[in-house]
Scaffold this motif. Structure first.
Motif, PDB file in Angstrom:
ATOM      1  N   ASN A 149       7.624  -6.767 -15.872  1.00  0.00           N
ATOM      2  CA  ASN A 149       8.088  -7.328 -16.780  1.00  0.00           C
ATOM      3  C   ASN A 149       6.082  -8.058 -17.320  1.00  0.00           C
ATOM      4  OD1 ASN A 149      10.580  -6.635 -17.283  1.00  0.00           O
ATOM      5  ND2 ASN A 149      10.865  -8.292 -16.712  1.00  0.00           N
ATOM      6  N   LEU A 150       5.679  -8.172 -16.551  1.00  0.00           N
ATOM      7  CA  LEU A 150       4.113  -8.916 -16.742  1.00  0.00           C
ATOM      8  C   LEU A 150       2.809  -7.800 -17.717  1.00  0.00           C
ATOM      9  CD1 LEU A 150       4.069 -10.364 -13.129  1.00  0.00           C
ATOM     10  CD2 LEU A 150       4.278 -11.241 -15.011  1.00  0.00           C
ATOM     11  N   THR A 151       2.627  -9.233 -18.334  1.00  0.00           N
ATOM     12  CA  THR A 151       1.980  -7.603 -19.350  1.00  0.00           C
ATOM     13  C   THR A 151       0.173  -7.597 -17.854  1.00  0.00           C
ATOM     14  OG1 THR A 151       0.313 -10.102 -20.079  1.00  0.00           O
ATOM     15  CG2 THR A 151       2.033  -9.686 -20.798  1.00  0.00           C
ATOM     16  N   GLU A 152      -0.167  -6.963 -18.703  1.00  0.00           N
ATOM     17  CA  GLU A 152      -1.632  -6.401 -18.510  1.00  0.00           C
ATOM     18  C   GLU A 152      -2.532  -7.652 -18.198  1.00  0.00           C
ATOM     19  OE1 GLU A 152      -5.533  -3.284 -18.752  1.00  0.00           O
ATOM     20  OE2 GLU A 152      -4.228  -2.593 -19.837  1.00  0.00           O
ATOM     21  N   GLU A 153      -3.012  -8.082 -18.587  1.00  0.00           N
ATOM     22  CA  GLU A 153      -3.286  -9.925 -18.245  1.00  0.00           C
ATOM     23  C   GLU A 153      -3.014 -10.292 -17.072  1.00  0.00           C
ATOM     24  OE1 GLU A 153      -4.861 -13.962 -20.588  1.00  0.00           O
ATOM     25  OE2 GLU A 153      -4.595 -12.003 -22.235  1.00  0.00           O
ATOM     26  N   GLU A 154      -1.616 -10.657 -17.384  1.00  0.00           N
ATOM     27  CA  GLU A 154      -0.682 -11.330 -16.384  1.00  0.00           C
ATOM     28  C   GLU A 154      -1.136 -10.875 -15.056  1.00  0.00           C
ATOM     29  OE1 GLU A 154       2.733 -13.706 -18.026  1.00  0.00           O
ATOM     30  OE2 GLU A 154       2.551 -11.366 -17.944  1.00  0.00           O
ATOM     31  N   LEU A 155      -1.012  -9.329 -14.735  1.00  0.00           N
ATOM     32  CA  LEU A 155      -1.277  -8.725 -13.938  1.00  0.00           C
ATOM     33  C   LEU A 155      -2.964  -8.857 -13.128  1.00  0.00           C
ATOM     34  CD1 LEU A 155       0.497  -5.220 -14.449  1.00  0.00           C
ATOM     35  CD2 LEU A 155       1.528  -6.937 -12.827  1.00  0.00           C
ATOM     36  N   ARG A 156      -3.907  -8.390 -13.849  1.00  0.00           N
ATOM     37  CA  ARG A 156      -5.341  -8.823 -13.673  1.00  0.00           C
ATOM     38  C   ARG A 156      -5.303 -10.098 -13.719  1.00  0.00           C
ATOM     39  NH1 ARG A 156      -8.418  -4.695 -15.768  1.00  0.00           N
ATOM     40  NH2 ARG A 156      -7.667  -3.354 -17.535  1.00  0.00           N
ATOM     41  N   ARG A 157      -4.604 -11.210 -13.216  1.00  0.00           N
ATOM     42  CA  ARG A 157      -5.435 -12.164 -13.455  1.00  0.00           C
ATOM     43  C   ARG A 157      -4.481 -12.611 -12.067  1.00  0.00           C
ATOM     44  NH1 ARG A 157      -2.630 -16.621 -17.085  1.00  0.00           N
ATOM     45  NH2 ARG A 157      -1.691 -14.593 -18.498  1.00  0.00           N
ATOM     46  N   LEU A 158      -3.044 -12.750 -11.652  1.00  0.00           N
ATOM     47  CA  LEU A 158      -2.895 -12.186 -10.854  1.00  0.00           C
ATOM     48  C   LEU A 158      -3.427 -11.088  -9.164  1.00  0.00           C
ATOM     49  CD1 LEU A 158       1.058 -11.546 -10.726  1.00  0.00           C
ATOM     50  CD2 LEU A 158       0.073 -13.719  -9.343  1.00  0.00           C
ATOM     51  N   ALA A 159      -3.936 -10.260  -9.855  1.00  0.00           N
ATOM     52  CA  ALA A 159      -5.068  -9.531  -8.736  1.00  0.00           C
ATOM     53  C   ALA A 159      -6.616  -9.769  -8.647  1.00  0.00           C
ATOM     54  CB  ALA A 159      -5.422  -8.130  -9.003  1.00  0.00           C
ATOM     55  N   ASN A 160      -6.892 -10.062  -9.252  1.00  0.00           N
ATOM     56  CA  ASN A 160      -8.150 -11.623  -9.402  1.00  0.00           C
ATOM     57  C   ASN A 160      -7.520 -13.071  -8.285  1.00  0.00           C
ATOM     58  OD1 ASN A 160      -9.245  -9.774 -10.249  1.00  0.00           O
ATOM     59  ND2 ASN A 160      -9.280 -10.522 -12.211  1.00  0.00           N
ATOM     60  N   GLY A 161      -6.881 -13.477  -8.309  1.00  0.00           N
ATOM     61  CA  GLY A 161      -5.894 -14.233  -7.323  1.00  0.00           C
ATOM     62  C   GLY A 161      -5.831 -15.590  -8.257  1.00  0.00           C
ATOM     63  N   ILE A 162      -5.990 -15.667  -9.733  1.00  0.00           N
ATOM     64  CA  ILE A 162      -6.633 -16.876 -10.503  1.00  0.00           C
ATOM     65  C   ILE A 162      -4.539 -16.837 -10.739  1.00  0.00           C
ATOM     66  CG2 ILE A 162      -7.318 -17.884 -12.640  1.00  0.00           C
ATOM     67  CD1 ILE A 162      -8.774 -15.096 -12.930  1.00  0.00           C
ATOM     68  N   ASP A 163      -4.737 -18.794 -10.583  1.00  0.00           N
ATOM     69  CA  ASP A 163      -3.381 -19.067 -11.376  1.00  0.00           C
ATOM     70  C   ASP A 163      -3.679 -18.966 -12.563  1.00  0.00           C
ATOM     71  OD1 ASP A 163      -0.686 -19.526 -10.951  1.00  0.00           O
ATOM     72  OD2 ASP A 163      -1.493 -21.762  -9.810  1.00  0.00           O
ATOM     73  N   GLY A 164      -2.320 -18.609 -13.450  1.00  0.00           N
ATOM     74  CA  GLY A 164      -2.075 -19.041 -14.435  1.00  0.00           C
ATOM     75  C   GLY A 164      -1.330 -19.978 -15.138  1.00  0.00           C
ATOM     76  N   THR A 165      -1.036 -20.466 -14.079  1.00  0.00           N
ATOM     77  CA  THR A 165       0.158 -21.761 -14.075  1.00  0.00           C
ATOM     78  C   THR A 165      -0.922 -23.503 -14.052  1.00  0.00           C
ATOM     79  OG1 THR A 165       0.851 -22.338 -12.507  1.00  0.00           O
ATOM     80  CG2 THR A 165       1.923 -20.777 -13.729  1.00  0.00           C
TER      81      THR A 165
END
Length: 165
Positions: A149-165
């Motif tokens: 259910n994650l967007t492409e942008e959220e997946l990219r942030r996860l893959a790059n190790g960037i915490d979005g919270t």
């Protein structure tokens, strides 16, 4: 009338040619054994269907020969084997002259190959030596994807190790 080399060097040896080819000899070795060039042998193969057919039959027999060799090698590995190793020792003086020679013969026992034994037992007495278990599975197996259910942008942030919270 003069006979061709095919008639004198090839035809009388058809049984040998079959044996050699079925025992994995290459055409160069067969031609050399017959006393003719490989190119001549290949020419005869093209021109004479009886030779061509003989070589085809020999090719079909080759796997059986290889199987027989493999079975023989397996039988050899199923038992201990004694080998004699020969070592030569020599003593040399300060001038480089050999003063003494000694030949040592050492008998060694090569034990039977455990893997070969297991292979033979599993293939010849599989009811007693089959170690495969029968497992029965019933029911549903579901695999859920925690990222579906994650967007492409959220997946990219996860893959790059960037915490979005």
């Amino acid at each position: 009338m003069v006979k061709s080399k095919y008639e004198t060097h090839v035809m009388p040896y058809f049984d040998d040619i079959f044996f050699w080819r079925s025992h994995d000899w290459d055409l160069v070795a067969i031609a050399a054994e017959l006393g003719i060039a490989k190119s001549t042998f290949l020419k005869y193969k093209k021109e004479h269907s009886d030779l061509s057919d003989l070589l085809k039959k020999a090719e079909k027999a080759k796997p059986r020969y290889i199987a027989i060799k493999a079975e023989s090698a397996l039988r050899d590995k199923l038992q201990d084997r004694e080998v004699e190793e020969v070592q030569q020792e020599q003593w040399v003086d300060k001038n480089g002259v050999i003063t003494k020679k000694h030949i040592k013969k050492i008998k060694k026992i090569i034990p039977a190959d455990t893997t070969a034994i297991i292979f033979a037992l599993k293939n010849t007495d599989s009811e007693r030596w089959n170690d495969r278990s029968q497992v029965e599975v019933s029911g549903n197996v579901s695999m859920s994807n925690p990222y579906e259910n994650l967007t492409e942008e959220e997946l990219r942030r996860l893959a790059n190790g960037i915490d979005g919270t």
